[in-house]
Design a protein around this motif. Structure first.
Motif, mmCIF file in Angstrom:
data_model
loop_
_atom_site.group_PDB
_atom_site.id
_atom_site.type_symbol
_atom_site.label_atom_id
_atom_site.label_comp_id
_atom_site.label_asym_id
_atom_site.label_seq_id
_atom_site.Cartn_x
_atom_site.Cartn_y
_atom_site.Cartn_z
ATOM 1 N N HIS A 129 29.102 34.995 54.211
ATOM 2 C CA HIS A 129 30.559 35.186 54.166
ATOM 3 C C HIS A 129 31.209 34.173 53.219
ATOM 4 N N ALA A 130 30.816 32.908 53.365
ATOM 5 C CA ALA A 130 31.379 31.851 52.526
ATOM 6 C C ALA A 130 30.984 32.041 51.059
ATOM 7 N N ALA A 131 29.727 32.467 50.823
ATOM 8 C CA ALA A 131 29.263 32.670 49.444
ATOM 9 C C ALA A 131 30.002 33.823 48.765
ATOM 10 N N LEU A 132 30.217 34.917 49.501
ATOM 11 C CA LEU A 132 30.969 36.046 48.940
ATOM 12 C C LEU A 132 32.401 35.641 48.604
ATOM 13 N N LEU A 133 33.017 34.880 49.503
ATOM 14 C CA LEU A 133 34.384 34.444 49.260
ATOM 15 C C LEU A 133 34.457 33.445 48.106
ATOM 16 N N LEU A 134 33.452 32.586 47.990
ATOM 17 C CA LEU A 134 33.428 31.648 46.862
ATOM 18 C C LEU A 134 33.284 32.399 45.544
ATOM 19 N N SER A 135 32.436 33.424 45.516
ATOM 20 C CA SER A 135 32.304 34.259 44.316
ATOM 21 C C SER A 135 33.626 34.935 43.989
ATOM 22 N N SER A 136 34.305 35.428 45.031
ATOM 23 C CA SER A 136 35.611 36.053 44.840
ATOM 24 C C SER A 136 36.617 35.055 44.268
ATOM 25 N N LEU A 137 36.604 33.835 44.786
ATOM 26 C CA LEU A 137 37.532 32.802 44.325
ATOM 27 C C LEU A 137 37.254 32.415 42.877
ATOM 28 N N ILE A 138 35.985 32.274 42.515
ATOM 29 C CA ILE A 138 35.626 31.912 41.138
ATOM 30 C C ILE A 138 36.082 32.988 40.159
ATOM 31 N N LEU A 139 35.843 34.263 40.502
ATOM 32 C CA LEU A 139 36.289 35.355 39.634
ATOM 33 C C LEU A 139 37.814 35.358 39.500
ATOM 34 N N SER A 140 38.502 35.066 40.589
ATOM 35 C CA SER A 140 39.964 35.039 40.557
ATOM 36 C C SER A 140 40.473 33.916 39.652
ATOM 37 N N ILE A 141 39.849 32.756 39.733
ATOM 38 C CA ILE A 141 40.257 31.631 38.885
ATOM 39 C C ILE A 141 39.975 31.937 37.418
ATOM 40 N N LEU A 142 38.835 32.562 37.146
ATOM 41 C CA LEU A 142 38.538 32.979 35.767
ATOM 42 C C LEU A 142 39.567 33.995 35.270
ATOM 43 N N GLY A 143 39.999 34.882 36.170
ATOM 44 C CA GLY A 143 41.034 35.844 35.802
ATOM 45 C C GLY A 143 42.343 35.171 35.448
ATOM 46 N N LEU A 144 42.694 34.108 36.186
ATOM 47 C CA LEU A 144 43.895 33.352 35.852
ATOM 48 C C LEU A 144 43.733 32.611 34.524
ATOM 49 N N CYS A 145 42.547 32.042 34.296
ATOM 50 C CA CYS A 145 42.298 31.351 33.030
ATOM 51 C C CYS A 145 42.452 32.307 31.852
ATOM 52 N N ALA A 146 41.987 33.544 32.026
ATOM 53 C CA ALA A 146 42.072 34.526 30.946
ATOM 54 C C ALA A 146 43.521 34.788 30.553
ATOM 55 N N VAL A 147 44.397 34.969 31.544
ATOM 56 C CA VAL A 147 45.793 35.296 31.221
ATOM 57 C C VAL A 147 46.547 34.057 30.727
ATOM 58 N N PHE A 148 46.248 32.879 31.273
ATOM 59 C CA PHE A 148 46.919 31.666 30.808
ATOM 60 C C PHE A 148 46.537 31.329 29.365
ATOM 61 N N ASP A 149 45.246 31.494 29.034
ATOM 62 C CA ASP A 149 44.813 31.263 27.650
ATOM 63 C C ASP A 149 45.495 32.228 26.694
ATOM 64 N N PHE A 150 45.590 33.491 27.092
ATOM 65 C CA PHE A 150 46.260 34.491 26.253
ATOM 66 C C PHE A 150 47.728 34.127 26.048
ATOM 67 N N HIS A 151 48.412 33.725 27.113
ATOM 68 C CA HIS A 151 49.818 33.334 26.993
ATOM 69 C C HIS A 151 49.979 32.125 26.076
ATOM 70 N N THR A 152 49.072 31.155 26.209
ATOM 71 C CA THR A 152 49.155 29.970 25.361
ATOM 72 C C THR A 152 48.958 30.336 23.892
ATOM 73 N N GLY A 153 47.986 31.208 23.636
ATOM 74 C CA GLY A 153 47.709 31.605 22.250
ATOM 75 C C GLY A 153 48.852 32.352 21.602
ATOM 76 N N TYR A 154 49.629 33.109 22.382
ATOM 77 C CA TYR A 154 50.740 33.893 21.837
ATOM 78 C C TYR A 154 52.103 33.292 22.177
ATOM 79 N N HIS A 155 52.092 32.054 22.713
ATOM 80 C CA HIS A 155 53.334 31.332 23.041
ATOM 81 C C HIS A 155 54.222 32.141 23.982
#
Length: 254
Positions: free
Chosen positions: A85-111
């Motif tokens: 249960h904890a491992a599945l949730l940790l995988s879910s959390l990591i993917l979610s954080i990567l998803g946030l990084c993707a959109v924040f990087d895109f916003h930074t690149g396009y101001h």
């Protein structure tokens, strides 16, 4: 009890199929109509955001939430399934954080400013709450130093927060706007009308996410599918054996 178990597995298979379809649909959407994926602060990097969020914050999270409801796990040590249960949730959390990084990087690149929409507010709040929930669960349920009294107090709060996070995840995904900046209403209407295939496909994805969420919430809300406590487990086994004995006796004397 047997019919309840069969009904559960029917819902569980439906949940797995809907979850898989959600991942396939969101991936195909971004490949077919949005140009695919990259990690270079371009719009192609932004395409990772919906895929990672739907996969992690909805599908993986939902399956982790119903793990304890699977009757197959009831006869095995709960500690092992806590780790899964904890491992599945940790995988879910990591993917979610990567998803946030993707959109924040895109916003930074396009101001582009961050956190300007309701979708972004709900999404960031959900991930922050999810992080706190995972850390609290790690300390409360997996730490050997955690006292039993604290676990009993934490358990209903943990279950409530888990369901709340899942509902917020669904709300965040369904409130998404695909454009980087909110366009005028007329522009949005013209864009929608000129791409009917993509618009319909995205709507079907939304319907799949809603269906997946309803099945998960239905499983979680059914008390008959709740993992029995140590005292209840032997009682349920006795009921099952009695049911099988009575059925066999009825067939034998026909």
């Amino acid at each position: 009890m047997i019919s309840s178990t069969v009904l559960f597995y029917g819902n569980y298979v439906l949940c797995l199929c809907l979850g898989l379809l959600c991942v396939v649909f969101v991936s195909y959407w971004n490949i077919e109509w949005r140009g695919g994926f990259a990690w270079d602060a371009s719009f192609l990097q932004f395409n990772w955001h919906p895929v990672l969020m739907v996969t992690g914050l909805v599908v993986l999270y939902g399956n982790a939430a119903i793990l304890y409801r699977i009757p197959f796990t009831w006869s095995q040590r709960k500690q092992h399934w806590k780790l899964v249960h904890a491992a599945l949730l940790l995988s879910s959390l990591i993917l979610s954080i990567l998803g946030l990084c993707a959109v924040f990087d895109f916003h930074t690149g396009y101001h582009i400013p961050n956190l300007y929409s309701l979708h972004s507010w709900v999404g960031i709040f959900t991930v922050v709450l999810f992080t706190a929930q995972w850390l609290l669960g790690l300390v409360g349920f997996l730490s050997p130093c955690s006292p039993l009294g604290f676990r009993k107090l934490l358990k209903p709060v943990h279950a409530w927060m888990g369901m709340a996070i899942f509902i917020l995840s669904l709300a965040s995904c369904l409130s998404v706007t695909r454009n980087a900046d909110p366009p005028p209403i007329t522009t949005n209407y013209i864009a929608y009308s000129s791409h009917p295939a993509e618009a319909l496909f995205a709507n079907f994805l939304g319907v799949l996410i809603v269906a997946f969420g309803l099945v998960v919430l239905g499983i979680l809300s059914n008390q008959r599918w709740k993992r029995p406590e140590p005292g209840e487990e032997s009682s349920r086994v006795s009921i099952l054996l009695s049911y099988l004995y009575n059925t066999w006796t009825s067939i034998y004397y026909l």
